[in-house]
Write an enzyme that holds these catalytic residues in place. Structure first.
Site, short mmCIF file in Angstrom:
data_model
loop_
_atom_site.label_atom_id
_atom_site.label_comp_id
_atom_site.label_asym_id
_atom_site.label_seq_id
_atom_site.Cartn_x
_atom_site.Cartn_y
_atom_site.Cartn_z
N ASP A 12 1.56 -28.65 2.63
CA ASP A 12 0.26 -29.21 3.01
C ASP A 12 -0.18 -28.72 4.39
OD1 ASP A 12 -1.98 -30.72 2.51
OD2 ASP A 12 -1.14 -32.53 3.42
N HIS A 29 -5.26 -20.89 3.30
CA HIS A 29 -4.48 -20.75 2.06
C HIS A 29 -3.79 -19.40 2.00
CE1 HIS A 29 -5.68 -24.53 0.44
NE2 HIS A 29 -6.95 -24.23 0.35
N LEU A 123 18.11 -17.89 -7.81
CA LEU A 123 17.26 -19.01 -7.38
C LEU A 123 16.24 -19.28 -8.47
CD1 LEU A 123 16.03 -20.90 -5.06
CD2 LEU A 123 14.52 -18.98 -4.57
C1 IPE Z 1 -0.82 -32.26 -2.14
O1 IPE Z 1 -1.64 -32.00 -1.06
C2 IPE Z 1 -1.00 -31.19 -3.18
C3 IPE Z 1 -0.45 -29.90 -2.85
C4 IPE Z 1 0.23 -29.58 -1.78
C5 IPE Z 1 -0.65 -28.89 -3.85
P1 IPE Z 1 -3.10 -32.62 -0.94
O2 IPE Z 1 -3.66 -32.13 0.33
O3 IPE Z 1 -3.87 -32.34 -2.16
O4 IPE Z 1 -2.80 -34.17 -0.87
P2 IPE Z 1 -3.75 -35.37 -0.42
O5 IPE Z 1 -4.97 -35.31 -1.30
O6 IPE Z 1 -4.09 -35.16 1.00
O7 IPE Z 1 -2.93 -36.59 -0.63
C1 IPE Z 2 -2.48 -26.89 0.84
O1 IPE Z 2 -2.99 -27.60 1.90
C2 IPE Z 2 -2.37 -27.69 -0.40
C3 IPE Z 2 -3.07 -27.13 -1.57
C4 IPE Z 2 -3.75 -27.88 -2.37
C5 IPE Z 2 -2.95 -25.70 -1.87
P1 IPE Z 2 -4.42 -28.26 1.91
O2 IPE Z 2 -5.43 -27.39 1.28
O3 IPE Z 2 -4.33 -29.64 1.35
O4 IPE Z 2 -4.67 -28.32 3.46
P2 IPE Z 2 -5.23 -29.56 4.29
O5 IPE Z 2 -4.30 -30.69 4.03
O6 IPE Z 2 -6.60 -29.83 3.79
O7 IPE Z 2 -5.18 -29.09 5.69
MG MG Z 3 -3.88 -31.46 2.16
#
Ligand code: IPE
Ligand code: IPE
Ligand code: MG
Length: 225
Positions: A12, A29, A123
């Site tokens: 995240d 990303h 892995l």
């Molecule tokens: C969780 O992250 C999903 C992934 C890492 C793919 P999100 O950014 O979507 O989670 P929330 O919505 O903040 O809880």
């Molecule tokens: C990556 O982080 C998770 C995915 C869904 C790919 P985010 O896109 O949720 O990044 P933040 O949390 O908005 O910074």
């Molecule tokens: Mg996020």
């Protein structure tokens, strides 16, 4: 010292990383993908057998169309680039989540990649795509019902996407957010959870090693004393 086979990661913070650099969320990303490549390498170095990466949740469809499109393009590029490498380096790719509604070409690419790497042993990378834990559980119960199997722990586990995979000993969530966001709710029942302040693109080998070392020294009780 605790043994370690399986690390799960909620990757995240990509979007915020891009914005912080006065660029786009998508820029974040792209940077996050580099971290994925690094973490796979370091996992092998640490003799980890399973690495489960949360890449796209069942809730992520709520995001703007352009971001979703970009994420899927990145996924496509990643698979194109990595599958040869996975094959060569004895890495198995497994998809967890419902990819039935993905576009036909991408779906085929993903299932073909799973097949090509099926026998690989060093892995196993479980890529969670359109994954939601609640859906996974409902799906398991439906399968049990259809097969007229008894509802018990063993049978539920056998019908999860993660069937045959040991539960993660470690969950890491980067991005300074303290929630599970519908990830592996069943499998994480006794997992050691590490919330990491850094955003995913900034997460590095040192951060990862620190978590692995801390885990190894953690007293795991499983209800005992
Ligand atoms: C969780 O992250 C999903 C992934 C890492 C793919 P999100 O950014 O979507 O989670 P929330 O919505 O903040 O809880
Ligand atoms: C990556 O982080 C998770 C995915 C869904 C790919 P985010 O896109 O949720 O990044 P933040 O949390 O908005 O910074
Ligand atoms: Mg996020």
């Amino acid at each position: 010292m605790n043994s370690l086979q399986h690390v799960a990661i909620i990757m995240d913070g990509n979007g915020r990383w891009g914005i912080k650099r006065k660029k786009s969320r998508n820029f974040g990303h792209k940077a996050g993908l580099k971290t994925v490549e690094k973490i796979i390498k370091i996992s092998i170095k640490n003799k980890i057998k399973y690495l489960t990466l949360f890449a796209f949740s069942t809730e992520n469809w709520k995001r703007p169309k352009n971001e979703i499109k970009f994420l899927f393009k990145l996924l496509d590029t990643f698979i194109n680039k990595k599958i040869v490498e996975f094959k060569k380096n004895n890495i198995r790719l497994k998809i967890i989540g419902d990819i039935n509604n993905f576009n036909h070409k991408l779906k085929k690419k993903l299932t073909d990649s799973e097949k090509i790497t099926l026998k690989n042993k060093k892995l196993q990378v479980n890529l969670a795509l359109n994954y939601g834990s609640k859906y996974e559980l409902v799906r398991a119960f439906k399968l049990l019902n259809k097969k007229k199997f008894k509802v018990n722990i063993k049978n539920i586990e056998k019908n999860l996407y993660s069937s045959g995979i040991p539960d993660p000993e470690i969950l890491i969530r980067t991005g300074n957010t303290h929630r599970l966001s519908n990830f592996l709710l069943w499998q994480l029942a006794y997992t050691e959870i590490f919330f990491e302040k850094k955003l995913w693109p900034d997460f590095n080998e040192k951060d990862y090693s620190q978590i692995l070392n801390k885990y190894k020294k953690t007293k795991r009780n499983f209800g005992n004393i």
